[in-house]
Write a protein that holds these residues in place. Sequence first.
Motif, mmCIF file in Angstrom:
data_model
loop_
_atom_site.group_PDB
_atom_site.id
_atom_site.type_symbol
_atom_site.label_atom_id
_atom_site.label_comp_id
_atom_site.label_asym_id
_atom_site.label_seq_id
_atom_site.Cartn_x
_atom_site.Cartn_y
_atom_site.Cartn_z
ATOM 1 N N LEU A 131 0.811 -1.214 0.000
ATOM 2 C CA LEU A 131 0.000 0.000 0.000
ATOM 3 C C LEU A 131 0.847 1.268 0.000
ATOM 4 O O LEU A 131 0.348 2.345 -0.333
ATOM 5 N N GLY A 132 2.135 1.131 0.351
ATOM 6 C CA GLY A 132 3.023 2.292 0.312
ATOM 7 C C GLY A 132 3.448 2.616 -1.102
ATOM 8 O O GLY A 132 3.303 3.750 -1.581
ATOM 9 N N SER A 133 3.961 1.616 -1.816
ATOM 10 C CA SER A 133 4.460 1.829 -3.176
ATOM 11 C C SER A 133 3.416 1.573 -4.246
ATOM 12 O O SER A 133 3.558 2.016 -5.387
ATOM 13 N N GLY A 134 2.367 0.867 -3.893
ATOM 14 C CA GLY A 134 1.350 0.535 -4.871
ATOM 15 C C GLY A 134 1.696 -0.650 -5.738
ATOM 16 O O GLY A 134 0.928 -1.042 -6.617
ATOM 17 N N GLN A 135 2.870 -1.268 -5.491
ATOM 18 C CA GLN A 135 3.295 -2.395 -6.316
ATOM 19 C C GLN A 135 2.518 -3.651 -5.927
ATOM 20 O O GLN A 135 2.270 -3.909 -4.759
ATOM 21 N N ILE A 136 2.156 -4.424 -6.947
ATOM 22 C CA ILE A 136 1.365 -5.613 -6.726
ATOM 23 C C ILE A 136 2.158 -6.847 -7.134
ATOM 24 O O ILE A 136 2.976 -6.793 -8.060
ATOM 25 N N GLY A 137 1.937 -7.938 -6.430
ATOM 26 C CA GLY A 137 2.600 -9.195 -6.741
ATOM 27 C C GLY A 137 1.582 -10.305 -6.893
ATOM 28 O O GLY A 137 0.565 -10.345 -6.185
ATOM 29 N N PHE A 138 1.847 -11.208 -7.854
ATOM 30 C CA PHE A 138 0.948 -12.328 -8.119
ATOM 31 C C PHE A 138 1.681 -13.642 -7.955
ATOM 32 O O PHE A 138 2.882 -13.743 -8.236
ATOM 33 N N SER A 139 0.929 -14.665 -7.555
ATOM 34 C CA SER A 139 1.455 -16.018 -7.655
ATOM 35 C C SER A 139 1.344 -16.435 -9.121
ATOM 36 O O SER A 139 0.643 -15.798 -9.913
ATOM 37 N N SER A 140 2.033 -17.516 -9.478
ATOM 38 C CA SER A 140 2.046 -17.923 -10.885
ATOM 39 C C SER A 140 0.648 -18.228 -11.407
ATOM 40 O O SER A 140 0.299 -17.894 -12.550
ATOM 41 N N ASN A 141 -0.209 -18.827 -10.596
ATOM 42 C CA ASN A 141 -1.546 -19.176 -11.088
ATOM 43 C C ASN A 141 -2.443 -17.960 -11.226
ATOM 44 O O ASN A 141 -3.386 -17.975 -12.017
ATOM 45 N N GLU A 149 8.849 -12.722 -7.155
ATOM 46 C CA GLU A 149 8.972 -11.617 -6.210
ATOM 47 C C GLU A 149 9.896 -10.518 -6.723
ATOM 48 O O GLU A 149 9.939 -9.423 -6.171
ATOM 49 N N THR A 150 10.630 -10.783 -7.792
ATOM 50 C CA THR A 150 11.546 -9.760 -8.332
ATOM 51 C C THR A 150 10.897 -8.925 -9.430
ATOM 52 O O THR A 150 11.491 -7.988 -9.933
ATOM 53 N N ILE A 151 9.672 -9.267 -9.836
ATOM 54 C CA ILE A 151 8.997 -8.528 -10.899
ATOM 55 C C ILE A 151 8.643 -7.137 -10.390
ATOM 56 O O ILE A 151 8.061 -6.967 -9.319
ATOM 57 N N GLU A 152 8.978 -6.132 -11.149
ATOM 58 C CA GLU A 152 8.699 -4.755 -10.750
ATOM 59 C C GLU A 152 7.778 -4.086 -11.773
ATOM 60 O O GLU A 152 7.635 -4.541 -12.909
ATOM 61 N N GLY A 153 7.145 -3.003 -11.350
ATOM 62 C CA GLY A 153 6.324 -2.215 -12.254
ATOM 63 C C GLY A 153 4.867 -2.617 -12.312
ATOM 64 O O GLY A 153 4.074 -1.974 -13.001
ATOM 65 N N LEU A 154 4.508 -3.684 -11.621
ATOM 66 C CA LEU A 154 3.103 -4.094 -11.611
ATOM 67 C C LEU A 154 2.346 -3.330 -10.527
ATOM 68 O O LEU A 154 2.775 -3.254 -9.384
ATOM 69 N N THR A 155 1.202 -2.736 -10.920
ATOM 70 C CA THR A 155 0.346 -2.033 -9.960
ATOM 71 C C THR A 155 -1.082 -2.542 -10.109
ATOM 72 O O THR A 155 -1.362 -3.414 -10.932
ATOM 73 N N PHE A 156 -1.964 -1.961 -9.312
ATOM 74 C CA PHE A 156 -3.365 -2.384 -9.360
ATOM 75 C C PHE A 156 -3.960 -2.225 -10.751
ATOM 76 O O PHE A 156 -4.922 -2.899 -11.109
ATOM 77 N N SER A 157 -3.368 -1.351 -11.558
ATOM 78 C CA SER A 157 -3.899 -1.111 -12.903
ATOM 79 C C SER A 157 -3.864 -2.358 -13.771
ATOM 80 O O SER A 157 -4.565 -2.420 -14.792
ATOM 81 N N VAL A 158 -3.046 -3.359 -13.378
ATOM 82 C CA VAL A 158 -3.011 -4.586 -14.164
ATOM 83 C C VAL A 158 -4.382 -5.269 -14.163
ATOM 84 O O VAL A 158 -4.779 -5.896 -15.152
ATOM 85 N N PHE A 159 -5.110 -5.126 -13.053
ATOM 86 C CA PHE A 159 -6.480 -5.650 -13.006
ATOM 87 C C PHE A 159 -7.361 -4.932 -14.026
ATOM 88 O O PHE A 159 -8.144 -5.548 -14.740
ATOM 89 N N GLU A 160 -7.230 -3.597 -14.058
ATOM 90 C CA GLU A 160 -8.085 -2.808 -14.939
ATOM 91 C C GLU A 160 -7.833 -3.128 -16.409
ATOM 92 O O GLU A 160 -8.753 -3.084 -17.236
#
Length: 364
Positions: free
Chosen positions: A31-41, A56-67
């Motif tokens: 919630l501080g950086s807004g970065q989001i992480g997903f499991s493989s599935n 866990e090393t993937i960067e640049g993903l945010t909530f906008s990926v859902f949108e």
Amino acid sequence: MLRLFAGDKAVEETVRFAEEVAGYGLWQIDLGSGQIGFSSNSYRLLGLKVPDGPLETIEGLTFSVFEKVTHPDDLPVMADIQHILAEGLPFERTFRVIHPNGRVRTMAIHGEVVVDVTGRKSRAIGALMDVTAHVEHVRASQVDSERVRTIMSAIDGRLWTARSDGFRTDLLLRGRSSTAIASNWLGFGWLSRVHPDDAEIARTAWATAAERKKSFTLDLRVRGEDDNYHWRRQYCSPIINDDGSVREWVGLSQLINGDQIAAESAAGLITGAQIRAARGILNWSVRDLADRTGLSTGTLRRIEAHNGYNKGASPALLLIKDALSAAGIDFFVLPTGEAGVYPTHKGSRLKVVGKRDDAKKASA
């Protein structure tokens, strides 16, 4: 944690196995950086390519990926989720995603906020699950229910369940136009609304049904929400368990006012109201009718006082009908239940004199 696999990646492989078998995926948001992480599935569920290397090393993903993958009509759901997360509240929602190949899948998403030792909202965590099959099943059930409800409306029917003694346990479906109050028809309440002359028929039928465990049909006069009696046909069938016992009875109650009235009319019966109207057309007094039938004026007055069909006076009614018909009167019953008379000479007009039962408002 129960580890289903051995080695350095035992936990990771166990979680991956559970996700793939159960069809869910995990996600979290800083919630501080807004970065989001997903499991493989989670990537697979959203129709995204699973990245190479440690997730866990993937960067640049945010909530906008859902949108980006959400169906356009469901974007308000994403906005709603973000507002809820900002309030620090848990949530459960469903939304549709569009995969690169054009397939549309329905996702259920659950999330809640985690706070640190200071009480500050630090992360949001949650799970995704593909619920497309469940949604399709629910929709199919809704369609089936709507079809049955439409049929119930068309025939003014009621669908109910009961015990083997006739105690009704549920009123399942009824037409949208129905004014029936469910509580009036549950338990043995329905029997108290059966016409007194038909109540014993109903009790006997259910006593026999409990022994025979076979389907049966009942035609009863039932008092509706309008406080008038209506002919209703009850189709009753048992659901049998594997051991031969009856689990419950399922029944359909259908309005048949028109059928019963037509049957009684075909049998030669006429109503007291029709007799009075016929005498009016002929300008006959009760004495005139008595002279032509051989019946006493007292008998005729008692018959005429009965607006509906008086089956107990069938022989006398046949004499009366013959006399009036010979004098130029015809009798009719409309499909809606109105009974009436008309003179047979050319240019005559129908005269509706009343209904035996109101076919529009019916009971359950």
